[in-house]
Design a protein around this motif. Sequence first.
Motif, short mmCIF file in Angstrom:
data_model
loop_
_atom_site.label_atom_id
_atom_site.label_comp_id
_atom_site.label_asym_id
_atom_site.label_seq_id
_atom_site.Cartn_x
_atom_site.Cartn_y
_atom_site.Cartn_z
N VAL A 334 65.21 68.92 31.93
CA VAL A 334 63.98 69.22 31.18
C VAL A 334 62.76 68.96 32.04
O VAL A 334 61.69 68.65 31.54
CB VAL A 334 63.93 68.36 29.89
CG1 VAL A 334 65.03 68.76 28.93
CG2 VAL A 334 63.99 66.87 30.22
N THR A 335 62.92 69.13 33.36
CA THR A 335 61.79 68.86 34.25
C THR A 335 60.63 69.81 33.95
O THR A 335 59.48 69.36 33.79
CB THR A 335 62.23 69.00 35.72
OG1 THR A 335 63.35 68.14 35.95
CG2 THR A 335 61.10 68.62 36.66
N THR A 339 57.13 68.68 32.42
CA THR A 339 55.90 68.88 33.19
C THR A 339 54.91 69.71 32.39
O THR A 339 53.71 69.40 32.34
CB THR A 339 56.24 69.59 34.51
OG1 THR A 339 57.20 68.82 35.23
CG2 THR A 339 55.00 69.75 35.36
N ALA A 340 55.43 70.77 31.75
CA ALA A 340 54.53 71.60 30.93
C ALA A 340 53.96 70.81 29.77
O ALA A 340 52.79 70.96 29.40
CB ALA A 340 55.30 72.82 30.42
N ARG A 341 54.80 69.94 29.18
CA ARG A 341 54.31 69.11 28.08
C ARG A 341 53.20 68.18 28.54
O ARG A 341 52.20 67.97 27.85
CB ARG A 341 55.48 68.33 27.49
CG ARG A 341 55.14 67.59 26.21
CD ARG A 341 56.37 67.21 25.41
NE ARG A 341 57.35 66.54 26.23
CZ ARG A 341 58.53 67.08 26.58
NH1 ARG A 341 58.85 68.30 26.19
NH2 ARG A 341 59.39 66.39 27.31
N GLN A 342 53.37 67.62 29.78
CA GLN A 342 52.32 66.74 30.31
C GLN A 342 51.04 67.52 30.57
O GLN A 342 49.93 67.06 30.28
CB GLN A 342 52.81 66.07 31.60
CG GLN A 342 51.83 65.06 32.20
CD GLN A 342 51.57 63.90 31.26
OE1 GLN A 342 52.50 63.41 30.60
NE2 GLN A 342 50.32 63.45 31.17
N ILE A 343 51.23 68.73 31.13
CA ILE A 343 50.05 69.57 31.37
C ILE A 343 49.36 69.90 30.06
O ILE A 343 48.12 69.87 29.94
CB ILE A 343 50.47 70.85 32.13
CG1 ILE A 343 50.96 70.48 33.53
CG2 ILE A 343 49.32 71.83 32.21
CD1 ILE A 343 51.56 71.66 34.28
N LEU A 344 50.17 70.20 29.04
CA LEU A 344 49.58 70.52 27.74
C LEU A 344 48.86 69.31 27.15
O LEU A 344 47.81 69.45 26.51
CB LEU A 344 50.68 70.99 26.78
CG LEU A 344 51.27 72.37 27.06
CD1 LEU A 344 52.42 72.66 26.10
CD2 LEU A 344 50.20 73.45 26.91
N GLN A 345 49.46 68.15 27.37
CA GLN A 345 48.80 66.95 26.84
C GLN A 345 47.46 66.72 27.53
O GLN A 345 46.45 66.42 26.88
CB GLN A 345 49.71 65.73 27.05
CG GLN A 345 49.16 64.44 26.46
CD GLN A 345 50.14 63.29 26.60
OE1 GLN A 345 51.25 63.47 27.08
NE2 GLN A 345 49.71 62.11 26.19
#
Length: 757
Positions: A334-335, A339-345
């Motif tokens: 789920v890298t 990563t996308a989730r962190q960017i979205l956050q």
Amino acid sequence: MSTLPAPRPEEEEAATIARLEDEVRKLRKINAALIDRVERSTDLSHSAFSMFERAITLEQLVRDRTRALEDALGQLASANAKLAQARAEAEAAETRLRDAIESINEGFALFDAEDRLVLYNEAYLGFWPDLVDVAQQRPTFHEIITMLAEQRCPAGALSSPDRWVSDRLARHAVAEGGHVQALSDGRWIQINELRTSEGGIVGIYTDITEAKAEDARARARDLAEQNLALQALLDNLVEGVCMFDADRRLTAWNGALQRLLGLSGDASGALSQHADLVRFCRESLAMDGAEVLDWRTEGEAPVRNRLCQVGERIWDVRTTVTALGGMVVGFLDVTEPATARQILQDTAETLERRVAERTTELMALNQRLASEVAERRAIEAQLLEAKTAAELANRSKTSFIAAASHDLLQPLNAARLFIAALTERRLALPTRALVNQASTSLNSVEDLLETIFEISRLDAGAITPVLGNVNLAALLATLQTEFAPMARSAGLAFVVEPVAAWVRSDARLLRRILQNLVSNAIRYTARGEVRITVDQPAPGQVRVSVADTGPGIPHDQQERIFEEFRRLDTSNRIPGKGLGLAIVRRATAMLQHPLALNSEAGAGACFAVTLPEGECQADAVPAHAKPARDRTIQGRRILVIDNEAQIQLGMETLLSGWGCQVTAAGSGAAALDRLGPVDQGALPDVIIADFHLDHAETGDQAVHDIRTALGRDLPAIIISADRSEELKTRLAGQKLPLLGKPVKPAQLRALLQTMMN
């Protein structure tokens, strides 16, 4: 088939025969004793006559005994014959039964009311070969199954013979269906037992070994297919999956697991045990959080998952306990999503700051917009009031035109009557020319008012279409008769192609549409022809086209010509008001008949109306021609009722010129006063009454009052400028003909001739 010794039905007949033979022997002994006694009698003390009588008596007794002996012998012979026949029939029936039972493939066994084996076939002994020696001894069912259990023939008797015997006896006692038994030699049999009417039990034994084997093969195939489908499903998963059994041995895995863990060979070699997987993840992969892989016990939660760091990658590791005590482990990279989730956050936090800033700006802007919205709502309210006022004005205009039609047409009607009266007189040529010009002007005014009134009724919704099946051929024939003289006078060819079609429309409005199209085509065509054609553009549709060879209509003018009083600049010299196409547009829209125009400048024009197809109706039977009658109205008495003095004068002038005797009045009561006391010979022949009279009196009411007062159903005509369907329906119910204003003298004269003759 084998049978056991059993009592036969012939035993009773044999006993009867033995009894009869015993009686015959007794009778013979009695007969011999009597004869011997007679022969040895030497008693001389009796007379010869007594001896003679005794001899006669003994002879009669011997004869009776002999006859009885013969009857007994006859009965014995008959009983022997019946016994022989019964024995033959029983043997034949037994043979047929034996053959029938032996012919079936299933084993057959019959137990009597004492539960002893009385009948069976070879197929039955084929299941139990050990019964061959004892079957002839009529053993009981209990003895049979006890022997089978001791010899371990059924598979159920291998482990617990006593239990199998008790279960089999219980099923046999019920004898209400079938059950399946497995034999120790691998065969399977299905046993069906039913109780007979005499209390016995019949059993059918069927070998179902092959069916059982096929069922097992089918289950094996299904299981193999399920395993293949499960493996295919695992191989298509993005997630790496492996499964361990209750002994912690690896039982299943997929290709995604090998790719994710970087295994070069078969996973069963490197991860054969659960401990191998844990060691590989901790040591080879340096997984952070590998404790999630620890073996799960029954008391723990069934599912556990955790995000683990493996180098620069992030894995979602999930472990699940199976129902059989094993465990399933899943690995998912789920890298990218993490990563996308962190960017979205991070983006969300940035957006939150921007939203807070913009919120402050929007609050100020919202206040300004609120004030603008209030202003716009005020403007919208003003526009709504203006729109309502405009609609009221339009309805008032339409209502005014419809209501004022009577007053507008009254002077025109009077002028028409006076002009008609003048044309009936001898006039000098200059004077007649002036009268003709005045008549032409009146015709133009009448056409203009008719068109305006029709448009106003269409706009006001006062015209309600009455849809029906219209004979298009008859309608086009009427148009050809109507417009052929007009086309000839203009030097044009007027062609109506023959057609046999029925359409669904309002006959009156459709006629008006086609009249306007044909009239416009003839009016604006200088040379050539006007042609009406009919075709079928699609199933269930009929298209009527009116084409001409006129100057054509430019594309930029084709929409404007349907507006009121709109005419092309090149056609201003041609008489007309520019209202015909406006009526066509409104009428086709009301009837929902599509209207199309195809034209080019200098290439003529073609107007097409598409109609729904109707149902063919039987033509009305023509009335028999009536003999010609005198249609003169000279000398007839006519009563005219109108509240306008000019109309009364015009009617008197016109009708007097036709030789009629005219009496005029302003109301029904005034008409009765003018008539005075009249006898039957002086009654008026026809009443002509205007519909709208003074003091809310109507023409039909005046006619009714006069008819009632005079006691006669006098013919009457109603004249009105009201062209509504309600008025037509009302007068049609009273059988009163209606003429529209302004009255056409020729139409009035024709109606008078028809009514009075």
